[in-house]
Design an enzyme around this catalytic site. Structure first.
Site, short mmCIF file in Angstrom:
data_model
loop_
_atom_site.label_atom_id
_atom_site.label_comp_id
_atom_site.label_asym_id
_atom_site.label_seq_id
_atom_site.Cartn_x
_atom_site.Cartn_y
_atom_site.Cartn_z
N ASP A 225 -6.77 -6.76 9.64
CA ASP A 225 -5.86 -5.65 9.95
C ASP A 225 -6.03 -5.27 11.41
OD1 ASP A 225 -3.88 -3.79 9.48
OD2 ASP A 225 -5.05 -2.56 8.10
N LYS B 128 0.85 -1.21 0.00
CA LYS B 128 0.00 0.00 0.00
C LYS B 128 0.88 1.24 0.00
CE LYS B 128 -2.08 1.60 3.90
NZ LYS B 128 -3.01 1.53 5.05
C1 R5P Z 1 -2.23 1.57 9.05
O1 R5P Z 1 -1.35 1.02 8.42
C2 R5P Z 1 -3.30 0.77 9.71
O2 R5P Z 1 -2.90 -0.54 9.93
C3 R5P Z 1 -4.56 0.76 8.85
O3 R5P Z 1 -4.33 0.06 7.66
C4 R5P Z 1 -5.01 2.15 8.55
O4 R5P Z 1 -5.03 2.94 9.70
C5 R5P Z 1 -6.38 2.11 7.93
O5 R5P Z 1 -6.77 3.39 7.67
P1 R5P Z 1 -8.05 3.68 6.78
O6 R5P Z 1 -9.15 2.79 7.28
O7 R5P Z 1 -8.33 5.13 7.03
O8 R5P Z 1 -7.68 3.40 5.36
#
Ligand code: R5P
Length: 304
Positions: A226, A200
């Site tokens: 996640d 990402k």
């Molecule tokens: C960051 O790497 C965290 O693990 C999450 O992937 C991130 O905070 C997700 O953010 P959002 O839901 O705003 O895309």
């Protein structure tokens, strides 16, 4: 000789339910901190002292999950400093969700490194910190961010993996970014799930680019796992790509259900089926209870 007073679990009224679950699982009494908000927004707290002595026990525990954290940090400051004045010598913070862990370096000159600032602030207030899946990316151990005597880090990955194994046959576990690899590895090891991790690049709060790893998603029941979902954009884009790649279904499992604004709708619009989370942050998606593991961690901290 007077028996030593049991440690008590202190909580704020908006977290009465999780505090009572924790206290019950740990076999400890729980008492609310009274909170008054003045017309100008300032707070006044009153801690639940013993009616006879006007004091608190020597050991106390404060439950505060730090989603929507800004005002809570002031509450922690007022509560912890007052607890010390009232006789508490050992104070444990149970923060199932720890805020401000993602900003762990200055990405641009002049940026506050919030993880260090907030971590040291908490270390100045508490002797021990218990939390679940703090977002540690460029460091290995929580005490590098919060330099206290004792830290306990639990994970939602394994209980979420158990839930996934119950709900989906032969799930393919996918992490949406490199940081999720640690939780994917834990969950996959527990049930032998096939697994993979995407890459990402974040371009803004609601704008990410994701590349799928080499995997065969055709006809698979994919579960995206996640540590947290905030705006939901990361998981939504990963879900779209997996469905385009032929996945039969995509569900989501996260430890921390932040789900800011329209996040849940964004996930469902992307084709996500079920959304499961731990109860570290109260949310309708909560499907895994953490009171038991938090209570065991608390008992081990209080024994030492
Ligand atoms: C960051 O790497 C965290 O693990 C999450 O992937 C991130 O905070 C997700 O953010 P959002 O839901 O705003 O895309």
């Amino acid at each position: 000789m007077t028996p030593p007073e049991a440690p008590c679990v202190l909580y704020f009224d908006d977290e009465a339910a999780p505090a009572l679950r924790l206290a019950q699982a740990a076999g400890l009494p729980a008492q609310a901190i009274e909170r008054h908000r003045f017309p100008d927004g300032e707070l006044k707290l009153r801690l639940p002292v013993n009616e006879t002595t006007g004091r608190l026990p020597r050991h106390a525990v404060l439950l505060r999950s730090l989603h929507q954290p800004n005002e809570k940090l002031v509450e922690l400051l007022l509560a912890a400093r007052t607890a010390r004045q009232l006789g508490v010598q050992h104070l444990t913070l149970v923060a199932p969700y720890l805020a401000y862990m993602r900003q762990d370096i200055a990405f641009h000159p002049g940026e506050a490194v919030s993880q260090q600032v907030v971590g040291r602030f908490l270390a100045g207030l508490f002797d021990a910190v218990i939390t679940v899946d703090p977002h540690l990316h460029r460091i290995d151990r929580l005490e590098q961010a919060i330099p206290v005597q004792q830290t306990v880090v639990l994970s939602g990955a394994e209980p979420l993996a158990d839930l996934i194994a119950q709900r989906r046959t032969n799930a393919l576990l996918v992490g949406p970014d490199g940081e999720s690899a640690q939780w994917i590895a834990q969950a996959a090891a527990r049930h032998g799930f096939d697994h993979a991790v995407c890459t990402k690049v974040r371009h803004g709060d609601r704008h990410v680019a994701i590349e799928l790893p080499a995997l065969d998603a055709l006809g698979r029941a994919v579960v995206l796992l996640d540590d947290m979902a905030s705006t939901g954009r990361t998981l939504a884009l990963a879900a779209r790509l997996l469905l385009q790649a032929g996945a039969a279904s995509v569900d989501v499992a996260v430890t921390h259900a932040l789900f800011a604004g329209d996040a849940l709708q964004v996930l469902h619009d992307a084709g996500v089926g079920e959304v499961w989370s731990t109860d570290c942050i109260p949310h309708p998606s909560n499907a895994v209870a953490m009171a038991g593991p938090l209570a065991s961690a608390l008992q081990s901290v209080l024994r030492t």
